[in-house]
Design an enzyme around this catalytic site. Sequence first.
Site, PDB file in Angstrom:
ATOM      1  CB  ALA A 146      -0.928  -0.005   1.208  1.00 55.61           C
ATOM      2  N   PRO A 147       0.399   2.341  -0.578  1.00 56.84           N
ATOM      3  CG  PRO A 147      -0.859   3.858  -1.870  1.00 56.84           C
ATOM      4  CD  PRO A 147      -0.906   2.469  -1.267  1.00 56.84           C
ATOM      5  CB  SER A 174       4.184   3.695   2.688  1.00 56.01           C
ATOM      6  OG  SER A 174       5.304   4.553   2.771  1.00 56.01           O
ATOM      7  CG  ASP A 209      12.967  -6.219  -2.790  1.00 58.68           C
ATOM      8  OD1 ASP A 209      11.965  -5.765  -3.379  1.00 58.68           O
ATOM      9  OD2 ASP A 209      14.118  -5.762  -2.940  1.00 58.68           O
ATOM     10  CB  SER A 225       6.336   5.096  -8.247  1.00 59.63           C
ATOM     11  OG  SER A 225       7.317   4.127  -7.911  1.00 59.63           O
ATOM     12  CB  ILE A 226       6.019   3.926 -13.380  1.00 60.91           C
ATOM     13  CG1 ILE A 226       4.632   4.399 -13.838  1.00 60.91           C
ATOM     14  CG2 ILE A 226       6.689   3.124 -14.494  1.00 60.91           C
ATOM     15  CD1 ILE A 226       4.659   5.320 -15.036  1.00 60.91           C
ATOM     16  CB  THR A 228       7.386   0.833  -6.777  1.00 66.69           C
ATOM     17  OG1 THR A 228       8.050   1.922  -6.131  1.00 66.69           O
ATOM     18  CG2 THR A 228       7.187  -0.287  -5.774  1.00 66.69           C
ATOM     19  CD  GLU A 246      -3.645   3.454  -8.910  1.00 70.31           C
ATOM     20  OE1 GLU A 246      -2.583   3.939  -9.357  1.00 70.31           O
ATOM     21  OE2 GLU A 246      -4.349   4.025  -8.071  1.00 70.31           O
ATOM     22  CB  CYS A 280      -2.713   8.097  -8.986  1.00 72.93           C
ATOM     23  SG  CYS A 280      -3.975   7.132  -8.146  1.00 72.93           S
TER      24      CYS A 280
END
Length: 474
Positions: A146-147, A174, A209, A225-226, A228, A246, A280
Site C-alpha cells: 500500500a502507498p 508504506s 522484496d 510508482s511506475i 516500484t 495501480e 494519482c
Amino acid sequence: MQYQLLINGALVNGEGERQSVYNPATGEVILEIAEASPKQVDAAVLAADNAFTAWGQTTPKVRAECLLELADSIKQNALQLAKLESQNCGKPLHCVINDEIPAIIDVFRFFAGAARCLNGLAAGEYLEGYTSMIRRDPVGVVASIAPWNYPLMMAAWKLAPALAAGNCVVIKPSEITPLTALKLAALAKDIFPPGVINVLFGRGQTVGDALTGHEKVRMVSLTGSIATGEHILRHTAPAIKRTHMELGGKAPVIVFNDADLDAVAQGIRTFGFYNAGQDCTAACRIYAQRGIYDTLVEKLGQAVSSLKMGAPEDESTELGPLSSQAHLARVTAAVEEAKALSHIRVIAGGRQTGGKGYYFAPTLLADAKQEDAIVQREVFGPVVSITAFDDEEQVLRWANESRYGLASSVWTQDVGRAHRLSARLQYGCTWVNTHFMLVSEMPHGGQKQSGYGKDMSLYGLEDYTLVRHIMIKH
C-alpha cells in the site's frame, strides 16, 4: 499508540532495524518502529498459507460477516483512526473524518455484499456426455503493498476484495505512513481467524522484496510508482506470480469553449489539490481551448490562490503538507525545472512556504507546452499546469500522448462531443463535467503504464479470483 505487527493472529514487536515515523506538518518524529525481520516475513507468509486451507473454503456468508464486523469496528474507532491518519500524513483532520473514513467503511461493506454474489457461469453440455462448469476460486496468499498517500483507504482497497474472494493477505503499508494500517491490524486481530490478515512494517528493500518474492505468495497487488511496479515485476517474474498494478497517473482535464468556467475553476480547486495533490487521479494537466484560455487562467489563479494552507487539526485548513522531506524536494525540483523555462508563467505558488513541516504552496503554471516535463511527468503534489489547444483532434492527440492512462475529464455542454472524446480517451476513467468522483460500485484502474487490474466494484473482486473449468463425464 499501536506499533506492533500482526502475524498469525498475534501482535508482535518487529525484530528488524528501527525506522523513524514523522509528522509531516512539523517534521518531528512521532515514534520509531522496528521493521519485520526476514524470519518474521517468512512467518507471516506461512501463517497466511496455512490459514488459506480453511479460509478459502469458508462460505461467502462467513467472509461477509467478518468484513461487516471490521467495517463496524472502523466506524466505532473512526475518530482515533482519523487522528492517526492526519498526524502521520498531514491530511486536514476534517477531510479524513468527513471524506475518507466513510468511504473506507463503505468499501468493506460493499465487498461484504459482493462476496455473496460472485458466481461462475452456468453449467452446460458442450461435448456430448460431459457437463462443464466454470468456478471462480481464490488465488491463495496475496502480498499487498500500500502507498503513503491514502494509507488506510488503500489498505481497505487491498484487503476487502482479496478477503471477500477467500484469499489470505500479508499487507505492507508504506514505511512513511504505517500508523493506521497497524491500528487496523489490532482491530482485525479478533475478527478474522489467525493468519488470514497479516500486517508487516518495513522498507521495500528489507521487507517488501522478501514478501513479494516469497515462494508461497501467489499474487502481488501494488499501488505505487511506475518505478516500484517495474521493480516488482522484475523481482517476481521468475516465479510467474499474478500481479495487480495501480501505478499513478497524469490526468488530462479538457476544457472546451462552451464549458461552465466557474464550475471548472472551483472543481480544479478541489480536484487538483485535495490531499495536497498527492493523488494519482488529481486534475493536474489542464488543456483549455484557446477561446477561453485567458479567462480560465485568471479564474483558476484566483481559485488556487484562495486555498488555505495550515495545521491539519485546524478546521479551516484545506491544504496540508506533503508526505515527507524527500517528496517535498522532488516536487520542488519539478516546479523549479518548469520555472526555468522562459515561456512558463507562475500564476500562483511555485515555492515552498518555509517554516516547519513539508509545505509547498498551491501552484498554477500557465502556458505550458505539450513537450514540457511538467505536462508529461507526474509531480504528485499541489501543482497544476495549463496549456492552450485549438480543436478537438489536437487535444485528443495531446491527452493520449502520455505514458499514463488512469483518469481524465472532459468539460463541455456538447453531449455529442462528450461521447466522442470519452470513447477515444485512453484512460481507465473519464468524467464529464466533473472529476475525482469514486464509488465502491464502479471500477478504478488504468491502462498503459498506469498499470492493470481494477480496484473496487465486482471487477475488483474478480481480479482476486482464478477462473477454473470443471468437466464431468456422465
